[in-house]
Structures are given as structure tokens and as C-alpha cells.
Design an enzyme around this catalytic site. Structure first.
Site, PDB file in Angstrom:
ATOM      1  N   ASP A 143       0.816  -1.208   0.000  1.00  0.00           N
ATOM      2  CA  ASP A 143       0.000   0.000   0.000  1.00  0.00           C
ATOM      3  C   ASP A 143       0.854   1.264   0.000  1.00  0.00           C
ATOM      4  O   ASP A 143       0.622   2.191  -0.790  1.00  0.00           O
ATOM      5  CB  ASP A 143      -0.909  -0.039   1.231  1.00  0.00           C
ATOM      6  CG  ASP A 143      -1.776   1.191   1.396  1.00  0.00           C
ATOM      7  OD1 ASP A 143      -2.974   1.123   1.086  1.00  0.00           O
ATOM      8  OD2 ASP A 143      -1.247   2.226   1.856  1.00  0.00           O
ATOM      9  N   VAL A 171      -5.215   2.097  -0.144  1.00  0.00           N
ATOM     10  CA  VAL A 171      -5.045   1.479  -1.456  1.00  0.00           C
ATOM     11  C   VAL A 171      -5.287  -0.023  -1.379  1.00  0.00           C
ATOM     12  O   VAL A 171      -5.970  -0.603  -2.237  1.00  0.00           O
ATOM     13  CB  VAL A 171      -3.647   1.783  -2.017  1.00  0.00           C
ATOM     14  CG1 VAL A 171      -3.458   1.113  -3.381  1.00  0.00           C
ATOM     15  CG2 VAL A 171      -3.440   3.287  -2.137  1.00  0.00           C
ATOM     16  N   ASP A 172      -4.744  -0.678  -0.368  1.00  0.00           N
ATOM     17  CA  ASP A 172      -4.990  -2.115  -0.197  1.00  0.00           C
ATOM     18  C   ASP A 172      -6.484  -2.399  -0.090  1.00  0.00           C
ATOM     19  O   ASP A 172      -7.014  -3.314  -0.730  1.00  0.00           O
ATOM     20  CB  ASP A 172      -4.288  -2.632   1.057  1.00  0.00           C
ATOM     21  CG  ASP A 172      -2.836  -3.009   0.816  1.00  0.00           C
ATOM     22  OD1 ASP A 172      -2.457  -3.203  -0.353  1.00  0.00           O
ATOM     23  OD2 ASP A 172      -2.080  -3.103   1.801  1.00  0.00           O
ATOM     24  N   HIS A 173      -7.172  -1.633   0.744  1.00  0.00           N
ATOM     25  CA  HIS A 173      -8.594  -1.881   0.967  1.00  0.00           C
ATOM     26  C   HIS A 173      -9.397  -1.615  -0.302  1.00  0.00           C
ATOM     27  O   HIS A 173     -10.265  -2.410  -0.684  1.00  0.00           O
ATOM     28  CB  HIS A 173      -9.102  -1.006   2.113  1.00  0.00           C
ATOM     29  CG  HIS A 173     -10.464  -1.372   2.594  1.00  0.00           C
ATOM     30  ND1 HIS A 173     -10.686  -2.365   3.520  1.00  0.00           N
ATOM     31  CD2 HIS A 173     -11.689  -0.884   2.265  1.00  0.00           C
ATOM     32  CE1 HIS A 173     -11.988  -2.473   3.748  1.00  0.00           C
ATOM     33  NE2 HIS A 173     -12.615  -1.579   2.990  1.00  0.00           N
TER      34      HIS A 173
END
Length: 392
Positions: A143, A171-173
Site C-alpha cells: 500500500d 489502497v490495499d482496501h
């Protein structure tokens, strides 16, 4: 595909089997959403487990947040027997998701072509840091690297301060949502055509897409967005913070109508005629002076009173809340977004569930369980008739 044994048969993805090779957030998060929608999710873990299991409190938080309602089986993919079992699960899956480093699946004999040979109708979703075509395709990506390399950190923070990351793994989520969207579209297409699909999602692309409004502004002005702290760069007051008697409030009242209403409310009906504040460009140029003039009004009210006053005239505002305040907020309680998860050692915890509701996926107070490493190995072996399993 086998009938579902694990999920209620009236959920949207009942009967869908997902094989999850994911680590950390992006891929596991997508698989968890599919589990919340009724899919059977089989989490394939190596002998050491998902890497998140070994990094302390943050890792435990990741496991609790992104691995509910899954079944965990330990397979050492470097061992011939366990690799054979993984292939057998893939052959019977509807969806395979992974975010292993580029090249790892290929070395294991589980490239996209290998998986397609095992299961021609499977939906394969692969997550990478920087995509599969550019010079950084072999780089590991998390991320924070995506935030840095897509301009996100350059626009976050105070104007005279260092670049800042967003305060959570945005960003990951978001990537988990994009993977879910792509998988659902591919499943729908398969219903019409009978064809599988290969999906590639990168953190880089998602992080760029999240900033669409900024890219739109850049295309108009030709000036790269930069850090400004609070406040919209081309409108005021917009996303501006005002201290209250017991906290802070953020407001947006940048149209001429809303600005006039705000000034009337604050007892300053003269401000819209002040040359410094007569229109948005003027207010942006004199933002500091504008905030200073309005600040005494908010400082004399507690947050809830300020919210009520602003809401009464249709001005958008929000209380700046801490996490404990969020969980006790009446709107949050009424929404039912928080549910109760459980861990293998019997602990329960509060965690957000699906961020929407529908007749087919009503909200429930039970967020599901987080599996212990290999907790369901025997069960999966029996259910999918894998034969003798080494149970690494």
C-alpha cells in the site's frame, strides 16, 4: 462445482467456491467480501500461515479484518503431495485469488495457463503492486509504495510539511473492492457465456484511479496538485476545519447561496459583499482571513449545536470524531455497520461488516469467525475428497 456446505443457500454467492492464496489485505479482503456474500472461501496457507499472522498487533488486526468466514487449510506448495491437493482444489473452484509476488505462482506450476488447463471456466484474479507489463512488474509492492508512486502522498499533508501517507491502508482496501467488482462481473459473464476469465489488478492502477478528481483538475489547469492541508484548493469554505467548544467541525459552504447562509448564521451578513470574499477565487486567495473571521462563531458552540445550526439551513458539515466517538454515534449505531467477530481462542471483537445492505444480504450482528492456522484442514480434505493429506 460442489454444493455449498458452509454458507446459507439464499445468499447471492451460495454454491460458489473461492480458493484464496492471498496475503495481508488486498486479495484476502476480496475473498472475505465474497465470503460475506455466501461463497465458500478456502484459505490456502503455507506452514507459517498468512504473513500477517507473524507481525504482531497490526497483523492480528489484518487477520481479524480480512479473514472472517473462511476455512483455513495448511498446504506446503513446495511439497509434491500438498501441491497436488492445491491443484485439486483449483480444479473444483469457481474463483482463484492471489497476490503472491510476481513469478511465485509460475515457479509453483500454477501460472494462469496452468490454472486454465486445470479448470477452463475458473475466474482467476491476480493482484500485483505495479502491474504485469512495466519495468517494475517484478518489484514487491505494498500500500505505502502505491501511495508514494502515484502522487497520493504528494497531495497529503500540510503545505509546508513533508508528504504524508493516508492514515490507514486505503489502497490495499480499495484494491480488495476492485478485485471483488471484477470477480463479480466475470462470474456474471460466465453465466452468459460459460467462459472463465483472467483478471489483473495492481495497487498502482487503483491508487491512480482513486485520485480521479485530482487528475481531472490537473487536465484543466496544467498545474500538478500539491499539499495544501485542509480545504479544497479551488473552493472556500470547503473541507475547512473549525474548532468548536468541545472538538472540531468540518464544513463545505462554497456556493454563493450556502456561503451567504453561513454568514447569516454566523451573524456576519456583510461578508459576501467584502471584496476578499465576494466569490470563490477571492475566498480561496484569502482563505486564512475568512477562517479567522468565522472562527469565533464556531468556538462559542459545542460540536452538536454547531452541526444542528448548519444542518438547519442545509449546509454540509461533519463532526471530527475519534474512533471511540464513531462507535457511539447514533447514526453509526442505527446503521448496524459494526458486527461481532470471533477468534479461534474464543475472543470476540467489533468490526465493520459489509458496507451496504440488501434483501438478499441483510445485515447481521454476527461477523463470522477468523480461522486458526490450518483449523479446517481435515474438514476440507474430507469435503473435497482430497485423499490422504500430509497436514503440513
Amino acid at each position: 462445482m460442489p454444493d455449498s456446505e458452509y454458507a446459507p443457500d439464499d445468499l447471492p454467492l451460495s454454491g460458489i467456491t473461492v480458493v484464496d492464496f492471498g496475503q495481508y489485505i488486498a486479495a484476502p479482503g476480496a475473498a472475505q467480501t465474497l465470503a460475506d456474500l455466501g461463497a465458500d472461501v478456502l484459505k490456502i496457507e503455507g506452514p507459517g500461515g498468512d504473513q500477517a499472522r507473524g507481525i504482531g498487533v497490526y497483523g492480528e488486526a489484518i487477520m481479524r479484518a480480512y479473514n472472517r468466514r473462511k476455512k483455513s487449510i495448511v498446504l506446503d506448495l513446495k511439497a509434491e503431495d500438498d501441491l497436488r491437493h492445491a491443484r485439486a482444489l483449483i480444479a473444483r473452484a469457481d474463483v482463484v485469488i492471489h497476490n503472491l509476488r510476481p513469478g511465485v505462482m509460475e515457479k509453483l506450476g500454477l501460472s494462469a495457463d496452468d490454472i486454465r488447463e486445470l479448470n477452463p471456466t475458473v475466474i482467476l484474479a491476480a493482484v500485483s503492486g505495479f502491474g504485469t507489463d512495466g519495468p517494475s512488474r517484478r518489484r514487491p509492492g505494498l500500500d505505502i509504495a502505491a501511495q508514494a508512486e502515484t502522487g497520493m502522498m504528494s497531495v497529503t499533508g500540510e503545505a509546508d510539511g513533508d508528504p504524508q501517507r493516508v492514515g490507514f491502508p486505503l489502497v490495499d482496501h480499495a484494491t480488495s473492492y476492485v478485485v471483488t467488482q471484477a470477480v463479480l462481473a466475470a462470474l456474471f459473464r460466465r453465466e452468459r457465456t460459460g467462459l472463465g476469465d483472467d483478471i489483473d489488478v495492481s495497487l498502482l492502477d487503483v491508487a491512480i484511479d482513486l485520485q480521479c478528481a485530482n487528475w481531472g483538475e490537473y487536465s484543466i489547469t496544467g498545474v500538478a496538485p500539491h499539499r495544501r492541508g485542509n480545504g479544497q484548493p479551488t473552493a472556500a469554505p470547503a473541507a475547512d476545519i473549525f474548532p468548536t467548544a468541545d472538538g472540531s467541525i468540518v464544513i463545505s459552504a462554497y456556493t454563493e447561496q450556502r456561503f451567504a447562509q453561513l454568514c447569516d448564521l454566523a451573524g456576519r451578513p456583510d461578508l459576501p459583499k467584502d471584496p476578499r470574499f465576494v466569490d470563490n477565487p477571492s475566498r480561496v486567495a484569502h482563505r486564512g482571513e475568512l477562517l479567522a473571521v468565522l472562527a469565533p462563531f464556531f468556538a462559542g458552540l459545542d460540536t452538536e449545536a454547531a452541526l444542528a445550526a448548519l444542518t438547519s439551513v442545509g449546509i454540509v458539515a461533519g463532526a471530527v470524531r475519534t474512533y471511540d466517538q464513531v462507535q457511539s454515534a447514533p447514526d453509526v449505531i442505527a446503521s448496524g455497520i459494526f458486527a461481532t467477530g470471533s477468534t479461534g481462542d474464543g475472543h470476540t471483537y467489533s468490526i465493520p461488516g459489509l458496507p451496504y445492505r440488501s434483501r438478499s444480504t441483510p445485515r447481521t450482528a454476527d461477523a463470522g469467525w477468523v480461522p486458526e492456522l490450518g483449523e479446517h484442514s481435515h474438514e476440507i480434505v474430507a469435503h473435497y475428497r482430497l485423499g490422504e493429506h500430509s497436514l503440513t
